[in-house]
Design an enzyme around this catalytic site. Structure first.
Site, short mmCIF file in Angstrom:
data_model
loop_
_atom_site.label_atom_id
_atom_site.label_comp_id
_atom_site.label_asym_id
_atom_site.label_seq_id
_atom_site.Cartn_x
_atom_site.Cartn_y
_atom_site.Cartn_z
N PHE A 157 18.25 -47.02 -24.44
CA PHE A 157 16.62 -46.95 -23.97
C PHE A 157 16.59 -47.48 -22.80
O PHE A 157 17.54 -47.10 -21.57
CB PHE A 157 16.20 -47.79 -25.93
CG PHE A 157 16.16 -45.84 -25.91
CD1 PHE A 157 17.21 -46.09 -27.37
CD2 PHE A 157 14.92 -45.75 -26.73
CE1 PHE A 157 17.49 -44.92 -28.38
CE2 PHE A 157 14.84 -44.56 -27.76
CZ PHE A 157 16.43 -44.28 -28.50
N ASP A 161 7.56 -37.70 -18.80
CA ASP A 161 7.63 -39.36 -19.15
C ASP A 161 7.31 -39.34 -20.52
O ASP A 161 5.44 -38.22 -20.30
CB ASP A 161 7.02 -40.35 -18.11
CG ASP A 161 7.89 -40.78 -17.57
OD1 ASP A 161 8.37 -41.12 -17.19
OD2 ASP A 161 7.38 -41.79 -16.52
N PHE A 221 31.03 -44.96 -17.49
CA PHE A 221 30.07 -44.91 -17.12
C PHE A 221 29.11 -44.11 -15.72
O PHE A 221 28.24 -44.64 -15.90
CB PHE A 221 29.65 -46.93 -16.87
CG PHE A 221 30.37 -47.39 -17.85
CD1 PHE A 221 29.13 -48.10 -18.95
CD2 PHE A 221 31.21 -48.63 -18.48
CE1 PHE A 221 29.00 -49.15 -19.65
CE2 PHE A 221 31.33 -48.94 -18.52
CZ PHE A 221 30.26 -49.13 -19.66
N TYR A 229 19.29 -34.47 -16.24
CA TYR A 229 20.03 -35.55 -16.80
C TYR A 229 20.21 -36.07 -17.72
O TYR A 229 20.90 -35.97 -18.62
CB TYR A 229 19.09 -36.77 -16.16
CG TYR A 229 19.73 -38.36 -16.65
CD1 TYR A 229 21.19 -38.45 -16.08
CD2 TYR A 229 19.25 -39.17 -17.18
CE1 TYR A 229 21.73 -40.05 -16.26
CE2 TYR A 229 19.34 -40.35 -18.20
CZ TYR A 229 20.71 -40.48 -17.47
OH TYR A 229 21.25 -41.57 -18.37
N LYS A 264 23.60 -35.13 -20.07
CA LYS A 264 24.78 -36.22 -20.91
C LYS A 264 24.24 -35.42 -22.68
O LYS A 264 25.79 -35.87 -22.49
CB LYS A 264 23.30 -37.53 -20.40
CG LYS A 264 23.54 -38.58 -19.41
CD LYS A 264 24.79 -39.30 -19.68
CE LYS A 264 24.72 -40.20 -18.50
NZ LYS A 264 25.61 -41.37 -18.58
N ASP A 293 35.71 -46.64 -9.52
CA ASP A 293 34.58 -45.71 -8.89
C ASP A 293 34.42 -45.66 -7.49
O ASP A 293 35.05 -45.72 -6.66
CB ASP A 293 33.61 -47.34 -8.89
CG ASP A 293 32.39 -47.09 -9.03
OD1 ASP A 293 31.46 -47.52 -9.64
OD2 ASP A 293 31.51 -46.57 -7.99
N LEU A 346 11.78 -49.43 -13.71
CA LEU A 346 9.90 -50.22 -13.91
C LEU A 346 9.81 -51.93 -13.55
O LEU A 346 9.71 -52.03 -12.47
CB LEU A 346 8.92 -50.48 -15.05
CG LEU A 346 8.05 -51.06 -14.86
CD1 LEU A 346 6.71 -50.75 -13.50
CD2 LEU A 346 7.10 -50.62 -16.45
#
Ligand code: UDP
Length: 318
Positions: free
Chosen positions: A166, A279, A70, A138, A142, A31, A185
């Site tokens: 998700f 969104d 990751f 983004y 991916k 990392d 959120l």
């Protein structure tokens, strides 16, 4: 297995690295700490602080049974204003990693993909065969990596599994979400409960959903980690398997704020702000394929449990 965990100092990476160590694997975390934290690397894992694109080849030359990848840039908003960071940070780095895996004959890969590869769904719950039309850089970055993995699996016999997360939330003991720039959120709402933020602004109240706010599928990070352990076992030479990971149940933004009020006992002032660009109204996974092929069943599906674990973590860090 001897496993290289890229991004193992980050949120999901650290929880998975901890579970891998606990289940007896020999874990090396790499990392660069641009968003991760050195103290999030679990005890028992070796830590290499390095740029993954540079470090992958020399590290993998030691001989590894697999890689869990990751490490990524993961801020949707930032990806729209600074796309280069995502094309080079996510795609180029992953290509370097894939080349290093090919060159060293490293057999297995588990990749952190995302629901953002699908974009605005036509049908929910979302199945893996749904069209992939990402609405942000983004998700596009991916998806590009997923395509690259498919071709490396075919051409070089890589055993690969992409897991499309998700909305990941919750914490696993001392491992949890602590982004310097927080956009998600639940952690933002919990900052209000903690008193480090005045209120939560809910983006949009005129979506075509039951209460007008967006609906998301929240998956507990510990359940997510179990899927990675299963993916490692089920990876098969020359195949690139792709699975959605969610619970199949959606909660609206209003419901999330209400659950946070109940768990924390704080009133959590909320107001409404305009919709956030990009969104989708509803993102809910069909996790049937992961259940059928990996034998994975999420266990911590109650929203209050997820929030309670995140809250305990947030308070412990305060
Ligand atoms: N959201 C919100 N206020 C915030 C942050 C997020 O209303 O301060 C909403 C966001 O618009 C979306 C939902 O919460 O409808 C989940 O967003 P998050 O960023 O947590 O995850 P995403 O679904 O974008 O991956």
């Amino acid at each position: 297995m001897k496993l290289l965990v890229t991004g193992g100092a980050g949120y999901v990476g650290s929880v998975c690295a901890a579970r891998l160590v606990e289940t007896g694997h020999d874990v090396v975390v790499v990392d660069d700490l641009t968003t991760g934290h050195a103290d999030a690397v679990p005890e028992g894992a070796r830590f290499v602080e390095a740029d993954i694109a540079e470090a992958a080849a020399p590290l993998l030359a030691e001989g590894f049974d697999g890689v869990l990848h990751f490490a990524a840039k993961s801020l949707v908003g930032e990806s729209m204003v600074d796309p280069s960071k995502y094309w080079s940070g996510n795609v180029l780095t992953s290509l370097r990693l894939l080349d290093a895996m090919r060159d060293t004959g490293t057999p297995r890969l588990v990749f952190s993909s995302t629901a953002a590869t699908y974009g605005e769904p036509e049908v929910v719950p979302i199945v893996e065969t749904a069209p992939t039309r990402p609405t942000n850089t983004y998700g596009a970055s991916k998806l590009a990596i997923d395509h690259a993995i498919t071709s490396y699996a075919k051409a070089h016999g890589l055993a690969a599994v992409s897991l499309r997360y998700f909305n990941v939330a919750g914490a696993y003991g001392r491992f949890g979400e602590r982004h310097t720039t927080e956009t998600h959120l639940i952690p933002i709402v919990l900052q209000v409960a903690l008193g480090t933020r005045d209120k939560i602004s809910i983006y949009g109240e005129d979506y075509p959903t039951a209460d007008g706010t967006c609906v998301r599928d929240y998956i507990h990070v510990a359940d997510l980690a179990e899927a990675h352990l299963l993916a490692l076992e089920h990876a098969a030479k020359g195949e690139h398997q792709i699975y959605n990971l969610g619970t199949g149940t959606g909660f609206s933004n209003r419901e999330v704020v209400q659950a946070c009020r109940e768990v924390t006992g704080h009133e959590i002032p909320a107001d409404f702000a305009p919709r956030r660009a990009g969104d989708p109204a509803v993102l809910v996974a069909s996790a049937e394929a992961a259940t059928e092929h990996l034998g994975w069943t999420p266990e911590r599906t109650d929203l209050r449990t997820i929030v309670a674990d995140a809250w305990e973590f947030t308070r412990s860090r305060a």
